[in-house]
Design a protein around this motif. Sequence first.
Motif, PDB file in Angstrom:
ATOM      1  N   ALA A 182      40.011  44.018  27.727  1.00 48.90           N
ATOM      2  CA  ALA A 182      40.527  43.792  26.374  1.00 48.90           C
ATOM      3  C   ALA A 182      39.659  42.770  25.649  1.00 48.90           C
ATOM      4  CB  ALA A 182      41.970  43.317  26.431  1.00 48.90           C
ATOM      5  N   LYS A 183      39.288  41.724  26.361  1.00 45.11           N
ATOM      6  CA  LYS A 183      38.454  40.681  25.742  1.00 45.11           C
ATOM      7  C   LYS A 183      37.055  41.202  25.450  1.00 45.11           C
ATOM      8  CE  LYS A 183      37.252  35.806  26.193  1.00 45.11           C
ATOM      9  NZ  LYS A 183      37.415  34.580  27.013  1.00 45.11           N
ATOM     10  N   ARG A 184      36.518  41.996  26.362  1.00 47.36           N
ATOM     11  CA  ARG A 184      35.170  42.547  26.149  1.00 47.36           C
ATOM     12  C   ARG A 184      35.129  43.420  24.906  1.00 47.36           C
ATOM     13  NH1 ARG A 184      31.832  46.958  27.790  1.00 47.36           N
ATOM     14  NH2 ARG A 184      33.509  48.055  28.897  1.00 47.36           N
ATOM     15  N   TYR A 185      36.128  44.306  24.772  1.00 56.23           N
ATOM     16  CA  TYR A 185      36.140  45.181  23.605  1.00 56.23           C
ATOM     17  C   TYR A 185      36.483  44.417  22.325  1.00 56.23           C
ATOM     18  CZ  TYR A 185      35.272  49.378  26.293  1.00 56.23           C
ATOM     19  OH  TYR A 185      34.670  50.330  27.068  1.00 56.23           O
ATOM     20  N   LYS A 205      46.890  34.534  23.794  1.00 54.49           N
ATOM     21  CA  LYS A 205      48.259  34.314  24.257  1.00 54.49           C
ATOM     22  C   LYS A 205      48.405  34.660  25.732  1.00 54.49           C
ATOM     23  CE  LYS A 205      53.063  35.332  23.024  1.00 54.49           C
ATOM     24  NZ  LYS A 205      53.950  36.094  22.093  1.00 54.49           N
ATOM     25  N   ALA A 206      47.598  35.592  26.217  1.00 49.65           N
ATOM     26  CA  ALA A 206      47.638  35.989  27.626  1.00 49.65           C
ATOM     27  C   ALA A 206      46.910  34.999  28.529  1.00 49.65           C
ATOM     28  CB  ALA A 206      47.042  37.379  27.790  1.00 49.65           C
ATOM     29  N   GLY A 207      46.345  33.948  27.947  1.00 45.70           N
ATOM     30  CA  GLY A 207      45.673  32.926  28.736  1.00 45.70           C
ATOM     31  C   GLY A 207      44.229  33.224  29.066  1.00 45.70           C
ATOM     32  N   MET A 208      43.612  34.117  28.289  1.00 44.93           N
ATOM     33  CA  MET A 208      42.230  34.499  28.555  1.00 44.93           C
ATOM     34  C   MET A 208      41.216  33.654  27.794  1.00 44.93           C
ATOM     35  SD  MET A 208      42.211  36.861  30.811  1.00 44.93           S
ATOM     36  CE  MET A 208      40.536  37.496  30.640  1.00 44.93           C
ATOM     37  N   GLY A 209      41.687  32.637  27.113  1.00 42.86           N
ATOM     38  CA  GLY A 209      40.784  31.796  26.348  1.00 42.86           C
ATOM     39  C   GLY A 209      40.424  32.422  25.014  1.00 42.86           C
ATOM     40  N   PRO A 210      39.702  31.688  24.179  1.00 47.66           N
ATOM     41  CA  PRO A 210      39.363  32.201  22.859  1.00 47.66           C
ATOM     42  C   PRO A 210      38.373  33.361  22.927  1.00 47.66           C
ATOM     43  CG  PRO A 210      38.211  30.149  23.272  1.00 47.66           C
ATOM     44  CD  PRO A 210      39.168  30.336  24.423  1.00 47.66           C
ATOM     45  N   VAL A 211      38.509  34.277  21.993  1.00 45.96           N
ATOM     46  CA  VAL A 211      37.578  35.391  21.859  1.00 45.96           C
ATOM     47  C   VAL A 211      36.395  34.920  21.037  1.00 45.96           C
ATOM     48  CG1 VAL A 211      37.256  37.704  20.888  1.00 45.96           C
ATOM     49  CG2 VAL A 211      39.405  37.107  22.020  1.00 45.96           C
ATOM     50  N   ARG A 212      35.197  35.178  21.529  1.00 44.33           N
ATOM     51  CA  ARG A 212      34.000  34.778  20.785  1.00 44.33           C
ATOM     52  C   ARG A 212      33.864  35.628  19.529  1.00 44.33           C
ATOM     53  NH1 ARG A 212      31.880  35.018  25.985  1.00 44.33           N
ATOM     54  NH2 ARG A 212      30.804  36.961  25.493  1.00 44.33           N
TER      55      ARG A 212
END
Length: 243
Positions: A182-185, A205-212
């Motif tokens: 999800a983060k990659r896309y 919100k899922a705890g994956m950190g900020p999206v670049r």
Amino acid sequence: MMNVWKFGLVCALASFVPHWAQASEFDCGSLDNYGLGPFDYNEHPASARGAEKVHFKPDMQALNLRLYPAERLRGEFMYTLRVYPNHPAALNAFSRLEYLYGKQLPKTDRSQTAECFFDRAFRFRPQDPAVHFVYAMHLHQWGRLKDAAKAYAQAESLGEASQSFYYNYGLLQADLKNWPEAKRYAELAYSNGAQLPGLAQKIEKAGMGPVRIPSRQAPAPAPANEEAAGGSPGVPGAEAEPK
């Protein structure tokens, strides 16, 4: 020899039609349109725009029921798709019409459903990535997440690479709780100009950190309803947030 060659060609093209989308000509009707097409939407943009001025006006695409009854919209979308079976925005609008206003649509036979018009589009242009992309969104909104993932993967393998595609694929990956993908896309979507912030917010919100996100392309503040922000460049009329 010629018959063997033709059989091989048919089998090769059929391999691009996902098994979960296959119906039949008996169920969904022939592509023959009595001389008016079918035409490839991608190869006849000028004539398609002419047809859209009558049968696929902006208010029709937006599903404006104040101007057009749901049954009228279904008829206009079917007309458009009989002439241009791989018209991505018309396929998307038909899908959304059934999902959002299904109870207002009189019952009809299977051949007049969005699912059958997707079948016709696959038979007409099985290698059109936009058809697979829109079908992925159709499956996503109906909760068929695993099938949607296969349809998105097929679209990507055929060359689909728009910001809208990446954004919607990211939303599916989020719904599948596949957060790294999800983060990659999401990062692909935002690096290609996506503006809606909903996907980035889900991931953080899922705890994956900020999206670049490139600062020059930072998303605008979220509207009250992200879907209200409108369609996206990849597939006109595409919903931003499938339910």
